[in-house]
Structure formats: C-alpha cells, structure tokens
Write a protein that holds these residues in place. Sequence first.
Motif, PDB file in Angstrom:
ATOM      1  N   THR A   1       6.488  15.776  -4.532  1.00 57.97           N
ATOM      2  CA  THR A   1       7.682  15.543  -3.586  1.00 57.97           C
ATOM      3  C   THR A   1       7.848  16.258  -2.607  1.00 57.97           C
ATOM      4  N   ALA A   2       7.436  17.615  -2.699  1.00 52.37           N
ATOM      5  CA  ALA A   2       7.898  18.565  -1.614  1.00 52.37           C
ATOM      6  C   ALA A   2       7.037  18.122  -0.366  1.00 52.37           C
ATOM      7  N   TYR A   3       5.949  17.572  -0.450  1.00 47.23           N
ATOM      8  CA  TYR A   3       5.304  17.171   0.642  1.00 47.23           C
ATOM      9  C   TYR A   3       6.022  16.155   1.417  1.00 47.23           C
ATOM     10  N   PHE A   4       6.439  15.029   0.979  1.00 50.19           N
ATOM     11  CA  PHE A   4       7.137  14.095   1.395  1.00 50.19           C
ATOM     12  C   PHE A   4       8.376  14.686   2.273  1.00 50.19           C
ATOM     13  N   GLU A   5       8.945  15.711   1.706  1.00 53.56           N
ATOM     14  CA  GLU A   5      10.161  16.094   2.187  1.00 53.56           C
ATOM     15  C   GLU A   5       9.775  17.240   3.386  1.00 53.56           C
ATOM     16  N   LYS A   6       8.767  17.779   3.111  1.00 53.09           N
ATOM     17  CA  LYS A   6       8.361  19.003   4.218  1.00 53.09           C
ATOM     18  C   LYS A   6       8.036  18.027   5.554  1.00 53.09           C
ATOM     19  N   TYR A   7       7.512  16.910   5.480  1.00 55.91           N
ATOM     20  CA  TYR A   7       7.098  16.216   6.639  1.00 55.91           C
ATOM     21  C   TYR A   7       7.748  15.041   6.947  1.00 55.91           C
ATOM     22  N   ASP A   8       8.777  15.084   6.446  1.00 55.26           N
ATOM     23  CA  ASP A   8      10.142  14.091   6.494  1.00 55.26           C
ATOM     24  C   ASP A   8       9.399  12.485   6.600  1.00 55.26           C
ATOM     25  N   ILE A   9       8.867  12.163   5.606  1.00 56.96           N
ATOM     26  CA  ILE A   9       8.159  10.998   5.734  1.00 56.96           C
ATOM     27  C   ILE A   9       8.854   9.745   5.458  1.00 56.96           C
ATOM     28  N   TRP A  10      10.105  10.028   4.703  1.00 51.78           N
ATOM     29  CA  TRP A  10      10.946   8.824   4.741  1.00 51.78           C
ATOM     30  C   TRP A  10      11.618   8.372   5.900  1.00 51.78           C
TER      31      TRP A  10
ATOM     32  N   THR B   1       0.893  -1.233   0.056  1.00 55.69           N
ATOM     33  CA  THR B   1       0.010   0.045   0.021  1.00 55.69           C
ATOM     34  C   THR B   1       0.898   1.311   0.119  1.00 55.69           C
ATOM     35  N   LYS B   2       0.205   2.386  -0.024  1.00 51.96           N
ATOM     36  CA  LYS B   2       0.995   3.680  -0.449  1.00 51.96           C
ATOM     37  C   LYS B   2       0.638   4.873   0.476  1.00 51.96           C
ATOM     38  N   LEU B   3       1.528   5.785   0.842  1.00 49.70           N
ATOM     39  CA  LEU B   3       1.063   6.924   1.153  1.00 49.70           C
ATOM     40  C   LEU B   3       1.310   8.179   0.675  1.00 49.70           C
ATOM     41  N   PRO B   4       0.081   8.975   0.450  1.00 48.21           N
ATOM     42  CA  PRO B   4       0.053  10.066  -0.391  1.00 48.21           C
ATOM     43  C   PRO B   4       0.252  11.285   0.458  1.00 48.21           C
ATOM     44  N   ALA B   5       1.264  11.704   0.827  1.00 53.93           N
ATOM     45  CA  ALA B   5       1.383  13.034   1.627  1.00 53.93           C
ATOM     46  C   ALA B   5       0.710  14.458   1.096  1.00 53.93           C
ATOM     47  N   TRP B   6       0.675  14.296  -0.238  1.00 52.98           N
ATOM     48  CA  TRP B   6       0.337  15.511  -0.895  1.00 52.98           C
ATOM     49  C   TRP B   6      -1.200  15.568  -0.848  1.00 52.98           C
ATOM     50  N   ALA B   7      -1.930  14.530  -0.476  1.00 50.95           N
ATOM     51  CA  ALA B   7      -3.492  14.487  -0.538  1.00 50.95           C
ATOM     52  C   ALA B   7      -4.108  14.994   0.612  1.00 50.95           C
ATOM     53  N   GLY B   8      -4.101  16.120   0.795  1.00 47.11           N
ATOM     54  CA  GLY B   8      -5.098  16.846   1.904  1.00 47.11           C
ATOM     55  C   GLY B   8      -4.400  16.962   3.444  1.00 47.11           C
ATOM     56  N   ALA B   9      -2.986  16.351   3.523  1.00 47.46           N
ATOM     57  CA  ALA B   9      -2.526  16.553   4.696  1.00 47.46           C
ATOM     58  C   ALA B   9      -1.797  18.102   4.842  1.00 47.46           C
ATOM     59  N   GLU B  10      -2.216  18.728   6.110  1.00 48.23           N
ATOM     60  CA  GLU B  10      -1.692  19.936   6.441  1.00 48.23           C
ATOM     61  C   GLU B  10      -0.622  20.092   7.488  1.00 48.23           C
ATOM     62  N   THR B  11      -0.482  18.677   8.073  1.00 51.18           N
ATOM     63  CA  THR B  11       0.624  18.787   8.836  1.00 51.18           C
ATOM     64  C   THR B  11       1.295  17.427   8.848  1.00 51.18           C
ATOM     65  N   ALA B  12       2.722  17.351   9.479  1.00 47.95           N
ATOM     66  CA  ALA B  12       3.487  16.111   9.362  1.00 47.95           C
ATOM     67  C   ALA B  12       2.487  14.819  10.306  1.00 47.95           C
ATOM     68  N   GLU B  13       1.594  15.394  11.234  1.00 41.66           N
ATOM     69  CA  GLU B  13       1.157  14.542  12.062  1.00 41.66           C
ATOM     70  C   GLU B  13       0.009  13.842  11.013  1.00 41.66           C
ATOM     71  N   GLN B  14      -0.673  14.495  10.411  1.00 41.92           N
ATOM     72  CA  GLN B  14      -2.096  14.189   9.547  1.00 41.92           C
ATOM     73  C   GLN B  14      -1.230  13.195   8.247  1.00 41.92           C
ATOM     74  N   ALA B  15      -0.197  13.611   7.677  1.00 44.14           N
ATOM     75  CA  ALA B  15       0.415  12.807   6.812  1.00 44.14           C
ATOM     76  C   ALA B  15       0.846  11.495   7.233  1.00 44.14           C
ATOM     77  N   ARG B  16       1.568  11.203   8.394  1.00 38.62           N
ATOM     78  CA  ARG B  16       2.039  10.020   9.113  1.00 38.62           C
ATOM     79  C   ARG B  16       0.824   9.340   9.425  1.00 38.62           C
ATOM     80  N   GLN B  17      -0.108   9.812   9.932  1.00 38.07           N
ATOM     81  CA  GLN B  17      -1.551   9.016  10.328  1.00 38.07           C
ATOM     82  C   GLN B  17      -1.909   8.287   9.177  1.00 38.07           C
ATOM     83  N   MET B  18      -1.521   8.697   8.054  1.00 42.48           N
ATOM     84  CA  MET B  18      -2.173   7.766   6.864  1.00 42.48           C
ATOM     85  C   MET B  18      -1.706   6.503   7.129  1.00 42.48           C
TER      86      MET B  18
END
Length: 374
Positions: free
Chosen positions: A120-129, A77-94
């Motif tokens: 790509t900027a969203y993954f970098e901004k929220y330090d998803i890697w 499965t996959k995590l779309p950090a760019w899809a509506g997340a406004e904070t790192a916490e929201q992106a990581r919650q996916m």
Amino acid sequence: MSYLGESVGKLGFGLMRLPMDNGRVDQKQVDEMADRFLARGFTYFDTAYGYLDGQSEAAARKALVERHPRESFLLATKLPAWAGAETAEQARQMFWTSLERTGAGYFDFYLMHNMGGDRTAYFEKYDIWSFLLERKAEGLIRHLGFSFHDKADVLDRLLTQFPEAEFVQLQINYADWESPSIQSRLCYETARRHGKPVVIMEPVKGGSLMNLPDEAVRLLQAIHPDASPASWALRFAASLEGVITVLSGMSDVAQMDDNLRTMDPFRPLDDREREAIGKVREILDALPQVPCTRCQYCVDGCPQGIAIPGIFKALNNYLVFNNLAGARGNYAYETRLGGVASKCVACGQCESVCPQHIAIIDELRRACELLEQK
C-alpha cells in the motif's frame, strides 16, 4: 437497492492463466474462448499490467479489441505500483502502457493492484489514487477501485481513506471463508458495510478446490452427480449479494465450457447445498496442517529473513489440496523477496518463540524438498 455491476454477468474471464504454447499465449484458443464467453452473454474480462509479462494485455487486444465492437465487452486491468517502480513517473507510466498494449481506448474497470501489506505504501508514496482520479475525469476510466490481499481491519482503513473507490476485488471462496489469515467473510462484510460492490477473485482457490479429498467429492456427488467441484465453488461465490462478477482464470476451452454450463443459467445455492459446502469445509479444516497462526514471532528474529508463515501457508495448500503446482506458485510468491526455506541454518531461534510449538526447522526442510524449484 441497485448497485454498480448488478446487470453484469456473474462469470468473469480472468486472463491470468491463459493457455500457453512454448511460453507464448495460445492466441487461437484464447480467441475461441472469448467468442464462446461473449456468445453466452458474459462480458467482463480481467487482466493486469504484469500478467504473463504483458502478454495477457496483448492477448486481450487481439481477442477483443481487434475482433469485437468495443461496447460489447467490459475490460478491467490493474496498476501494481509496488512492482519495480522507483519513481512516481514510472508507476504512473504503467497506466499508459496498459492503455497502449490493450488498444482499448478506455478501461471499464481499473484497479490499484494488490493493496495491503507493505504494498500500500507505494500507492501512497506515488499518489496513484489522485493520478487515476484525473484519468477517470478524462473518461479513460469508467469505474475505479482496487484489489486487496490483507486483513479486514486494513480493508476498513483503506475504504475509509479512499471513499471514492467504487468497488473492491477480494479473494473469496468457501475454503477461505472463515480463514483467520485470509478472512474472506470478514473482508466481504467490510466491503458491504462500506456500501462497495465486490469483484470476486480466486473462487476456486487457484484451482485447489478442483482437487478435493475423496470424502468431500462423494458428499457433493450425492447431491449433484454430474457437477464438477469447480462448479460448486463458483456458485458459492456468485450466490453472495452485491457481487459484480466472479472471476475464473480459465486455461482451456474445456474449463470455459464447464464454467459456462455452471453459470448460464445461474442458480444460487439452496439451503441443502450450503449445508453440504459447510461439511466440505469441515473436512478440509480437519486435514493435518502446519498449525501456524501467522503471529510473526518467528520472523522477527530470524537471521536469514525467511518468510516462515508464508512458506507454511503454501505448504498447507499442498497438504490439504494435494495441488503441487498451485502450492509451488504460492511458495514462489511468498518468498519473492528471497526468504526461501533453503536459507534456514537451523539456529532454533524461531522454535524458541513459537506459541504453537511447531517443529519449524523440520517443516522448513519439508517445504524446501516439496516446493522449491531446483
């Protein structure tokens, strides 16, 4: 030399275009498709956080986790950090939401979803890697990579930036192999140069390669009278070296059965078949299209912010493959930020700077009539 996924069956079940019934997943049919898939020795299932508004991951739980031993299948499965997340916490919650929805306990393959462009900027901004590497260290992810839609030079930069990526998922099909905008071949060669195995998506180009011109169909049928156009597309993709699996978004049992016949047993393309596919590509390339090179000159000064190159990409999909549903899907994606063709005010700024001298205003009107959902 062996590689990650070498022993994985070369047909993967993409859970993006599942059979639906009144807006809900037809779970009974999905269960049957999954059972047939596993019975033939294939194991790789691919979903994503956003597929079918979460219904896809839920369907995977019902078809797989609740009905088959966990070690009998591979789930991606996959995590779309760019899809509506406004904070790192929201992106990581996916990630945690996907883990809960699937009930899988862990993911065999996990991807940062659709890197490239401004995404790509969203993954970098929220330090998803870094976040996902921590989940891998905890055993919640077995193999970590990313899916990608952009040019080969961008992929080269990303694979240099994320050397720990174990694999990459790319759009590869014979129609896009030499495409200057999609760059299937160049992206594939870039991944291999970095030593990364590849998961292939869109091998049938969203179903478009099932709707070939009559001349192309006759050419292929002269070699294999009973082989479907989709089977040729799957075999082209699966014949490449270093492929983990080839994802097919199957929507009913009939499509599943056709793909299983094609891939079990799998036979790579021979020289005669490769030559035939090359001729089909020439036929497709010769069809009338909007001659857009995606230089972006038209976009820079557009007062309405219209996504002109993306609209022409969707329009060309219809002109070449006569696949209206697929082209409308392309159009919806390309204009997802609001730059639809109907916003055109015919100011002519775009036409004044177009190196290809395209009648952009007229083509936007045509796209509006054909592809915008009223």
